[in-house]
Every structure is written in structure tokens, then in C-alpha cells.
Design a protein around this motif. Structure first.
Motif, PDB file in Angstrom:
ATOM      1  N   ALA A 117      -5.672 -40.520 -15.583  1.00 28.11           N
ATOM      2  CA  ALA A 117      -7.309 -41.249 -17.110  1.00 28.11           C
ATOM      3  C   ALA A 117      -8.106 -40.708 -16.127  1.00 28.11           C
ATOM      4  CB  ALA A 117      -7.005 -43.179 -15.918  1.00 28.11           C
ATOM      5  N   PRO A 118      -9.056 -40.753 -17.262  1.00 23.03           N
ATOM      6  CA  PRO A 118     -10.514 -40.161 -17.200  1.00 23.03           C
ATOM      7  C   PRO A 118     -11.438 -40.674 -16.443  1.00 23.03           C
ATOM      8  CG  PRO A 118      -9.617 -39.849 -19.658  1.00 23.03           C
ATOM      9  CD  PRO A 118      -8.774 -40.618 -18.337  1.00 23.03           C
ATOM     10  N   ASP A 119     -11.417 -41.821 -16.793  1.00 25.83           N
ATOM     11  CA  ASP A 119     -11.464 -42.425 -15.772  1.00 25.83           C
ATOM     12  C   ASP A 119     -10.893 -44.285 -15.193  1.00 25.83           C
ATOM     13  OD1 ASP A 119     -13.954 -44.175 -14.360  1.00 25.83           O
ATOM     14  OD2 ASP A 119     -14.790 -44.833 -16.456  1.00 25.83           O
ATOM     15  N   SER A 120     -10.970 -44.926 -14.242  1.00 23.30           N
ATOM     16  CA  SER A 120     -10.525 -45.978 -13.777  1.00 23.30           C
ATOM     17  C   SER A 120     -11.264 -46.269 -12.082  1.00 23.30           C
ATOM     18  CB  SER A 120      -9.109 -45.640 -13.098  1.00 23.30           C
ATOM     19  OG  SER A 120      -9.337 -44.588 -12.184  1.00 23.30           O
ATOM     20  N   ASP A 121     -11.406 -48.198 -12.029  1.00 27.16           N
ATOM     21  CA  ASP A 121     -11.631 -48.273 -11.249  1.00 27.16           C
ATOM     22  C   ASP A 121     -10.570 -48.519  -9.639  1.00 27.16           C
ATOM     23  OD1 ASP A 121      -9.939 -50.693 -12.095  1.00 27.16           O
ATOM     24  OD2 ASP A 121     -11.166 -52.287 -12.177  1.00 27.16           O
ATOM     25  N   GLY A 122      -9.436 -48.196  -9.963  1.00 31.51           N
ATOM     26  CA  GLY A 122      -8.758 -47.888  -9.072  1.00 31.51           C
ATOM     27  C   GLY A 122      -7.160 -49.114  -9.073  1.00 31.51           C
ATOM     28  N   THR A 123      -7.677 -49.846  -9.738  1.00 32.59           N
ATOM     29  CA  THR A 123      -6.615 -50.758 -10.550  1.00 32.59           C
ATOM     30  C   THR A 123      -6.971 -50.824 -12.081  1.00 32.59           C
ATOM     31  OG1 THR A 123      -8.045 -52.739 -10.921  1.00 32.59           O
ATOM     32  CG2 THR A 123      -7.423 -52.225  -8.595  1.00 32.59           C
ATOM     33  N   ARG A 124      -7.233 -49.832 -12.846  1.00 33.99           N
ATOM     34  CA  ARG A 124      -6.790 -50.210 -14.669  1.00 33.99           C
ATOM     35  C   ARG A 124      -7.502 -49.087 -14.923  1.00 33.99           C
ATOM     36  NH1 ARG A 124      -9.713 -56.066 -13.914  1.00 33.99           N
ATOM     37  NH2 ARG A 124     -11.489 -55.377 -13.771  1.00 33.99           N
ATOM     38  N   VAL A 182     -12.378 -48.479 -19.340  1.00 32.99           N
ATOM     39  CA  VAL A 182     -12.792 -47.322 -21.961  1.00 32.99           C
ATOM     40  C   VAL A 182     -13.913 -48.376 -22.039  1.00 32.99           C
ATOM     41  CG1 VAL A 182     -10.410 -47.274 -22.470  1.00 32.99           C
ATOM     42  CG2 VAL A 182     -11.376 -49.182 -22.596  1.00 32.99           C
ATOM     43  N   THR A 183     -13.914 -46.856 -23.219  1.00 28.96           N
ATOM     44  CA  THR A 183     -15.612 -47.152 -23.941  1.00 28.96           C
ATOM     45  C   THR A 183     -15.474 -48.834 -24.310  1.00 28.96           C
ATOM     46  OG1 THR A 183     -16.230 -44.944 -23.622  1.00 28.96           O
ATOM     47  CG2 THR A 183     -17.493 -46.511 -25.124  1.00 28.96           C
ATOM     48  N   ALA A 184     -16.775 -49.345 -24.268  1.00 29.08           N
ATOM     49  CA  ALA A 184     -16.345 -50.692 -24.663  1.00 29.08           C
ATOM     50  C   ALA A 184     -16.203 -50.110 -26.895  1.00 29.08           C
ATOM     51  CB  ALA A 184     -17.643 -51.753 -24.889  1.00 29.08           C
ATOM     52  N   ILE A 185     -15.894 -50.825 -27.437  1.00 30.20           N
ATOM     53  CA  ILE A 185     -15.243 -50.375 -28.990  1.00 30.20           C
ATOM     54  C   ILE A 185     -16.557 -51.355 -29.425  1.00 30.20           C
ATOM     55  CG2 ILE A 185     -14.067 -48.567 -28.777  1.00 30.20           C
ATOM     56  CD1 ILE A 185     -11.776 -50.651 -29.662  1.00 30.20           C
ATOM     57  N   LEU A 186     -16.325 -52.954 -29.424  1.00 27.47           N
ATOM     58  CA  LEU A 186     -16.821 -54.020 -29.877  1.00 27.47           C
ATOM     59  C   LEU A 186     -18.095 -54.389 -29.324  1.00 27.47           C
ATOM     60  CD1 LEU A 186     -13.589 -56.974 -28.774  1.00 27.47           C
ATOM     61  CD2 LEU A 186     -13.753 -55.232 -30.962  1.00 27.47           C
ATOM     62  N   GLY A 187     -19.108 -55.268 -30.658  1.00 23.05           N
ATOM     63  CA  GLY A 187     -20.526 -55.326 -30.536  1.00 23.05           C
ATOM     64  C   GLY A 187     -20.613 -56.794 -30.272  1.00 23.05           C
ATOM     65  N   GLU A 188     -22.026 -56.790 -30.034  1.00 24.43           N
ATOM     66  CA  GLU A 188     -22.783 -58.014 -29.767  1.00 24.43           C
ATOM     67  C   GLU A 188     -21.451 -59.422 -30.203  1.00 24.43           C
ATOM     68  OE1 GLU A 188     -25.032 -58.824 -27.304  1.00 24.43           O
ATOM     69  OE2 GLU A 188     -24.707 -56.254 -26.979  1.00 24.43           O
ATOM     70  N   GLU A 189     -21.270 -59.102 -31.543  1.00 24.61           N
ATOM     71  CA  GLU A 189     -20.900 -60.649 -32.049  1.00 24.61           C
ATOM     72  C   GLU A 189     -19.066 -60.788 -31.723  1.00 24.61           C
ATOM     73  OE1 GLU A 189     -18.436 -56.657 -33.813  1.00 24.61           O
ATOM     74  OE2 GLU A 189     -20.302 -57.188 -33.168  1.00 24.61           O
ATOM     75  N   GLN A 190     -18.852 -60.772 -30.070  1.00 21.02           N
ATOM     76  CA  GLN A 190     -18.002 -60.714 -29.635  1.00 21.02           C
ATOM     77  C   GLN A 190     -18.417 -61.730 -28.293  1.00 21.02           C
ATOM     78  OE1 GLN A 190     -14.639 -60.802 -30.080  1.00 21.02           O
ATOM     79  NE2 GLN A 190     -14.907 -59.630 -31.723  1.00 21.02           N
TER      80      GLN A 190
END
Length: 99
Positions: free
Chosen positions: A81-88, A91-99
């Protein structure tokens, strides 16, 4: 088999709620008569001893058999994986403030 008439086309257009002008009715009538004649030619050639096919080339399934194997452990999965936190995966967030 009788030829299709302009009255037939006009009636079908009315049933289908298609507004055809007189010139269009004549044109469509001619086209349908031609199609009808072509179907008759195909029926003359078709014989009952020819096997019915859905595809001209015999097709078969080319996927491998489903076999139970050892599952991939978390460390091995995250190793690529290009980036992980050790357990998962992270990924870059794709949703904006509407969520």
C-alpha cells in the motif's frame, strides 16, 4: 404472406402513438415490405437440419476453478500500500463538506 399496406402502417403508428406524415407512411410501408421479402428469402434458405446456434464460435468458460487457499494476512496486504496506518489502507478523502 401478404404485403404490408399503408393502412397497416397507419394503424400501427396510431396504436404506438407515433405521428407519421403521409410521406413517412409511404416510406415506412415500402421499407417494411422490403424487410418482409428479405425475411421470406431467409426462410427459404433455413433448413431444419441445421443446428441452432447462439454464437458462431463454440465458447467455453476460461476462468479457473474456485479453490480454497490461504488468506492474505494483514501485513502482507498492507506491505504494497502507498499509505496505511498499520491496520488499514489510508486513502485521500474524495467527499466534500456535504457529508
Amino acid at each position: 404472406m401478404t404485403d404490408i399496406t399503408a393502412a397497416d402502417v397507419e394503424h400501427l403508428a396510431q396504436l404506438a402513438r407515433i405521428d407519421l406524415a403521409d410521406g413517412e407512411i409511404e416510406r415506412v410501408t415500402g421499407e417494411l415490405i422490403e424487410i418482409q421479402h428479405l425475411i421470406q428469402k431467409v426462410q427459404e434458405v433455413a433448413t431444419p437440419d441445421v443446428e441452432v446456434t447462439t454464437h458462431p464460435i463454440a465458447m467455453h468458460n476460461v476462468t479457473r476453478a474456485d479453490e480454497v487457499g490461504e488468506p492474505l494476512d494483514r501485513d502482507a496486504a498492507l506491505a504494497g500500500a502507498p499509505d496505511s496506518d498499520g491496520t488499514r489502507f489510508r486513502v485521500t478523502a474524495i467527499l466534500g463538506e456535504e457529508q
